[in-house]
Write a protein that holds these residues in place. Structure first.
Motif, short mmCIF file in Angstrom:
data_model
loop_
_atom_site.label_atom_id
_atom_site.label_comp_id
_atom_site.label_asym_id
_atom_site.label_seq_id
_atom_site.Cartn_x
_atom_site.Cartn_y
_atom_site.Cartn_z
N GLY A 40 0.79 -1.22 0.00
CA GLY A 40 0.00 0.00 0.00
C GLY A 40 0.82 1.27 0.00
N HIS A 41 2.12 1.14 0.17
CA HIS A 41 3.00 2.33 0.23
C HIS A 41 4.29 2.03 -0.53
CE1 HIS A 41 0.36 4.08 3.32
NE2 HIS A 41 0.32 2.86 3.84
N LEU A 42 4.17 1.79 -1.81
CA LEU A 42 5.35 1.48 -2.60
C LEU A 42 6.27 2.69 -2.67
CD1 LEU A 42 3.76 -0.47 -5.60
CD2 LEU A 42 4.95 -1.42 -3.61
N PRO A 43 7.58 2.48 -2.61
CA PRO A 43 8.51 3.60 -2.72
C PRO A 43 8.32 4.35 -4.03
CG PRO A 43 9.65 1.63 -1.97
CD PRO A 43 8.27 1.20 -2.39
N ASP A 44 8.45 5.66 -3.97
CA ASP A 44 8.27 6.49 -5.17
C ASP A 44 9.21 6.06 -6.29
OD1 ASP A 44 6.29 7.93 -3.90
OD2 ASP A 44 7.63 9.56 -3.29
N ARG A 82 2.49 -8.55 -2.87
CA ARG A 82 3.55 -7.73 -3.45
C ARG A 82 3.70 -7.97 -4.95
NH1 ARG A 82 3.61 -8.02 1.57
NH2 ARG A 82 4.80 -6.65 2.98
N ALA A 83 3.53 -9.21 -5.38
CA ALA A 83 3.58 -9.49 -6.81
C ALA A 83 2.48 -8.74 -7.55
CB ALA A 83 3.46 -10.99 -7.05
#
Length: 472
Positions: A40-44, A82-83
């Motif tokens: 829910g908070h993937l790195p930019d 995550r996939a």
């Protein structure tokens, strides 16, 4: 099993080099440690790479597919999430065990905090195959599994690494992530010939290839991922590329990150090694059959590329997935628990193992725990100063990790507070040191709200830490 799609040249994405990776030319894909990414908070940085069409593959490190227990459903769900969040074409994990003990052995659960090798036996293979089938059923994309580096060898092994991987792919249809640096590690530490391993592999099952550096100390090769890729590893990569075109090749670096120019230079050397192998393959014009495994293999046996289900042995049908590996699990559980207890709990070394190598592995596990806890809880090295590492390694030798690294950090701080020992720097009785450590522990594990004075614990912890530093 369909042949894995082409990935190209890639690099392991790590937060420390995220900006450099985005600027690197010729990066077709990246790999990110699955446990370090929140769906829910993937790195930019990863989001920007995806927007540019760069493939992102989650690489798991904690599933423990080679352990005696069945895969944890929560860990499988996390890997699947995550996939999906990254839009990945596949996910990867390791052929390793990372924990042991528990109900199968009626003993405490122990965590290794690192990837440990499974024995190359029929019992271990039966368990691994069943675990992989469970994982494949739970994941939304194909799974590939990686051969690992090993400091120690199990006694009584029944197969070579190539034979073990061949049978694994043959029975499950799983893809393989071949780490050529780990083949070099096993060559130095276990005397295994990388060329022999490559000749026995089901090359058509390779999903991609890892390349990494390491360091040799006292005749033991440590797969550090913190040093430049050495020439012998590139030689193994060329050998592999002379046999088959690898769908993807990725450079791993986890510590001691160099300048971006040095990383780009390593990628250039990797591409050159692959090209050298490709030219050799073209020059020899091997027929297709020559890329198939031939060492002690019947020609009529189906390969992983021809089937996605394990072949049924004749004349009896294969046992049900819920019961087929039960006896093997019990035997493997006992063996793995005994080994891990010797490595992290100081119990006697099981018969047949090299006691010197067990000592080397035990010290390596303790050092890795100290490094990871220092990253998870960076305040602890600040509070304890130069004595942090010595204190933690001493603690680790008598206190096995039974939970994750965050729990380990709290347990370590509590141990120091209860023992009244904050290191051997002459600050054992320093109120500021003990106060800062106590504040840190309470702010993370306090069971109930504290007094109004505690409404801003972060600021109070910062003040306590500053007092420690100024006192030095």
């Amino acid at each position: 099993m369909a042949r894995p799609g082409a990935l190209g040249a890639g690099i392991g994405w790590r937060p420390e080099i995220a900006d450099a990776v985005e600027r690197m030319p010729g990066i077709d894909w990246v790999e990110s440690v699955s446990e370090n990414v929140c769906p829910g908070h993937l790195p930019d940085s990863l989001l920007r790479l995806r927007e540019r069409g760069v493939t992102v593959v989650p690489h798991g490190v904690s599933l423990g597919l080679g352990g005696a227990d069945r895969p944890d459903p929560q860990r499988l769900t996390a890997l699947a999430e995550r996939a999906e969040a990254l839009g990945s074409p596949l996910v990867t994990e390791h052929i390793a065990f990372v924990r042991a003990g528990g109900p199968l052995t009626a003993s405490p659960r122990l965590e290794a905090g690192h990837l440990l090798p499974v024995p190359r036996t029929r019992d271990a293979l039966d368990v691994l195959c069943e675990n992989i089938r469970i994982a494949q059923d739970a994941l939304p994309v194909p799974l590939a599994v990686e051969n690992i580096a090993a400091l120690i060898a199990w006694p009584g092994e029944e197969m070579t690494e190539g034979q073990f991987l061949y049978d694994l792919a043959d029975r499950t249809g799983v893809r393989l992530l071949i780490d050529v640096a780990n083949l070099h590690t096993n060559h130095v530490n276990r005397g295994e010939d990388p060329a022999d391993a490559l000749s026995e592999l089901p090359l058509e099952a390779i999903a991609y290839v890892h390349v990494a550096g390491g360091v040799e100390r006292d005749g033991v090769w440590h797969d550090s991922h913190a040093h430049p890729v050495p020439p012998p590893v590139l030689t193994i990569l060329t050998d592999l590329a002379s046999r088959v075109a690898p769908p993807g090749v990725l450079l791993e670096r986890d510590e001691n990150f160099p300048d971006p120019a040095e990383l780009e230079g390593e990628l250039t050397a990797i591409r050159a090694a692959v090209e050298k192998g490709r030219e050799s393959r073209k020059a020899t014009a091997r027929p297709a059959a020559a890329t198939e495994p031939t060492a002690q293999r019947p020609t009529e046996r189906p390969t992983a590329a021809q089937t996605t289900t394990p072949p049924t042995p004749a004349p009896t049908p294969a046992p049900s997935p819920n019961a087929s590996a039960a006896p093997s699990r019990q035997r493997l559980a006992v063996a793995q628990a005994a080994l891990l207890s010797a490595l992290v709990g100081g119990t006697p070394v099981p018969e047949g193992f090299d006691r010197v190598r067990i000592g080397v592995q035990a010290r390596a596990l303790a050092a890795k725990r100290a490094d990871v806890v220092g990253k998870i809880a960076p305040e602890l090295p600040v509070i304890l100063g130069e004595s942090y590492r010595t204190a933690f390694v001493g603690y680790a030798q008598g206190h096995p990790m039974t939970g994750g690294y965050r729990r380990d950090a709290l347990d370590f701080a509590e141990h120091l507070l209860r023992a009244g020992d904050t290191g051997d720097m002459g600050h054992a009785g320093d109120p500021a040191v003990r106060g800062a450590l106590r504040e840190w522990w309470l702010d993370r594990s306090g069971p109930a709200p504290r007094s109004p004075r505690s409404e801003r614990p972060a600021a109070r912890l910062a003040r306590a830490t500053r007092r420690v530093l100024l006192g030095r």
